[in-house]
Scaffold this active site. Structure first.
Site, PDB file in Angstrom:
ATOM      1  N   PHE A 198       0.810  -1.219   0.000  1.00  0.00           N
ATOM      2  CA  PHE A 198       0.000   0.000   0.000  1.00  0.00           C
ATOM      3  C   PHE A 198       0.839   1.262   0.000  1.00  0.00           C
ATOM      4  CE2 PHE A 198       0.754   0.134   4.551  1.00  0.00           C
ATOM      5  CZ  PHE A 198       0.503   1.440   4.944  1.00  0.00           C
ATOM      6  N   LYS A 199       2.090   1.158   0.427  1.00  0.00           N
ATOM      7  CA  LYS A 199       2.944   2.343   0.451  1.00  0.00           C
ATOM      8  C   LYS A 199       3.162   2.918  -0.948  1.00  0.00           C
ATOM      9  CE  LYS A 199       3.481   1.797   4.890  1.00  0.00           C
ATOM     10  NZ  LYS A 199       4.732   1.611   5.599  1.00  0.00           N
TER      11      LYS A 199
END
Length: 462
Positions: free
Chosen positions: A111-112
């Protein structure tokens, strides 16, 4: 839009200066001077937008005219063109009350990437426009490092150094960082925990003279651009459910250790997104759960878990929430953070605890419970959760209420945490991009966990 410090000793600054400053020069964290308020008409208009179109509208509220709209649009389009799913962050239904928001379709399967693809392009843009040097310094519990490196590797005018705790990230996470051999990338494997890495980063950024001399910029979620980018997928997920008539009472269950991802949801809610409940899911390093339940913020003994990216005791974004909890009173926040530094704990009064419990529900997931959730959802729904997402799903199940639906944020592809998943005799096939990592040489330097040792490495590299 101007940005101010949670500790009140920095003059208001613009968006570009805010992303370059990272950690505020007074040791606080930067927040918007005011939070834009969205009308029901605006939300309805946004409901049919693509992910990139929605991101452009939200960023425009915070950037104002510092970046021309056509150039901002190009930054956004370039950032999300690298994702493998056309929806960027698709929502998948698991059962009648539980959905997952898949945030792992970016280049490093985490998700980063949502924020760091954008921030990498933004830093490159600023470097070109201002002819400035960008030296990025960051710490990672696993995923931030790979995403940040991927976002800036090979880019002119930018160098990046990432600290990760030696032997305390998954093998795939380690390989994603350390198989990069670009000249502008330095990986430091620090003997200690992620909290040690994060402490070093914050202390080096708080050394304003050192920070300015070496042009240090932040890539961690202390950088406000990270938070702003992450608010987008809360809106997008809510709109996907609304388009399918599933948006009566929508909760979000967020696996968190550093409080950044759930703070982005809190910000979206304050902007006007009708989130019913924000569920804070932790693992056995449950300082945040204890804070929500008891009003005491105090690190406990570090525990290594099956969800290592959440093995964090001191949440760097917690101070941003305190700022709003205390009515944007920077003096009160400064006093609380001074107390925490001196005593190692914060205790809030009963009225503030009541406000916290109105903002969040919380649940700490035990190690075996995490693995049980992976097994259960794999057997029942043929859906493989990574251990961090499993914490979010377990918390959603624990706090489920009839008549509500909960979106659990799926924070990483399960291939990144095969060590945990194999403990339940589940075999998976790696994506080709991840499988290829195992045949590459690694490039990293093992260092001790002191500020001086890190400084020595930075002076040589930058």
């Amino acid at each position: 839009m101007e940005y101010i410090s949670t500790r009140g000793k920095v003059e208001p600054i613009g968006f570009i200066d805010a992303i370059l400053m990272g950690l505020a020069d007074d040791g606080g964290l930067l927040v918007p001077k005011h939070i834009p308020q969205l009308s029901a008409d605006t939300l309805q208009k946004w409901q049919k937008l693509s992910y990139s179109e929605l991101a452009l509208e939200i960023f425009s509220l915070y950037v104002n005219n510092e970046i021309p709209r056509n150039e901002l649009k190009q930054l956004v389009d370039d950032s999300y063109a690298t994702f493998r799913d056309e929806a960027v962050t698709p929502v998948k239904r698991l059962n009648d009350s539980t959905y997952v928001l898949e945030l792992f379709h970016g280049p490093t399967f985490a998700f980063k990437d949502i924020a760091l693809q954008f921030l990498g392009n933004l830093y490159s843009y600023v470097s070109r426009k201002t002819n400035s040097i960008i030296h990025i310094l960051g710490a990672t519990s696993g995923d931030t490092g790979a995403s940040a490196i991927e976002g800036v590797r090979g880019k002119e005018g930018i160098r990046i150094c990432i600290l990760h705790p030696h032997g305390k990230v998954s093998k795939v996470q380690e390989l994603q960082m350390t198989t990069v051999d670009d000249a502008n990338v330095l990986n430091l494997s620090v003997e200690g925990t992620f909290d040690d890495c994060q402490r070093i980063i914050k202390e080096l950024f708080a050394d304003v003279e050192f920070k300015h001399r070496y042009h240090l910029r932040a890539i961690n979620s202390i950088n406000i651009a990270r938070i702003l980018a992450q608010t987008v997928y809360y809106f997008y997920a809510y709109f996907q459910l609304a388009n399918n008539n599933q948006a009566e009472k929508v909760n979000f269950s967020v696996p968190t250790g550093n409080f950044g991802d759930i703070f982005a949801g809190y910000l979206a809610q304050k902007m006007g997104l009708p989130i019913h409940k924000l569920i804070l899911a932790t693992n056995e390093n449950n300082i945040l759960e204890r804070f929500v339940q008891d009003g005491i913020y105090q690190p406990g003994a570090f525990r290594g878990t099956h969800s290592p990216s959440m093995d964090i005791q001191v949440a760097s974004n917690f101070e941003r929430y305190l700022f709003y909890l205390y009515g944007e009173d920077a003096q009160a926040v400064s006093a609380i953070m001074d107390q925490f530094k001196a005593e190692g704990r914060v205790v809030i009064p009963a009225d503030k605890l009541q406000a916290v419990q109105a903002d969040f529900a919380a649940y700490g997931v035990q190690n075996d419970e995490c693995l049980d959730t992976i097994s259960e959802y794999y057997e029942k729904y043929a859906y493989l959760l990574d251990p961090h997402t499993a914490c979010g799903v377990a918390a959603a199940d624990k706090l489920a209420v009839d008549g509500e639906v909960t979106v659990a944020l799926s924070t990483a592809h399960p291939a990144k945490f095969d060590e945990s998943i194999r403990l339940r005799s589940i075999e998976q096939t790696y994506p080709q991009q991840i499988q290829a990592l195992f045949n590459k040489p690694q490039f990293q330097t093992v260092v001790g966990g002191t500020n001086d040792e890190i400084k020595d490495q930075l002076v040589k590299f930058f």
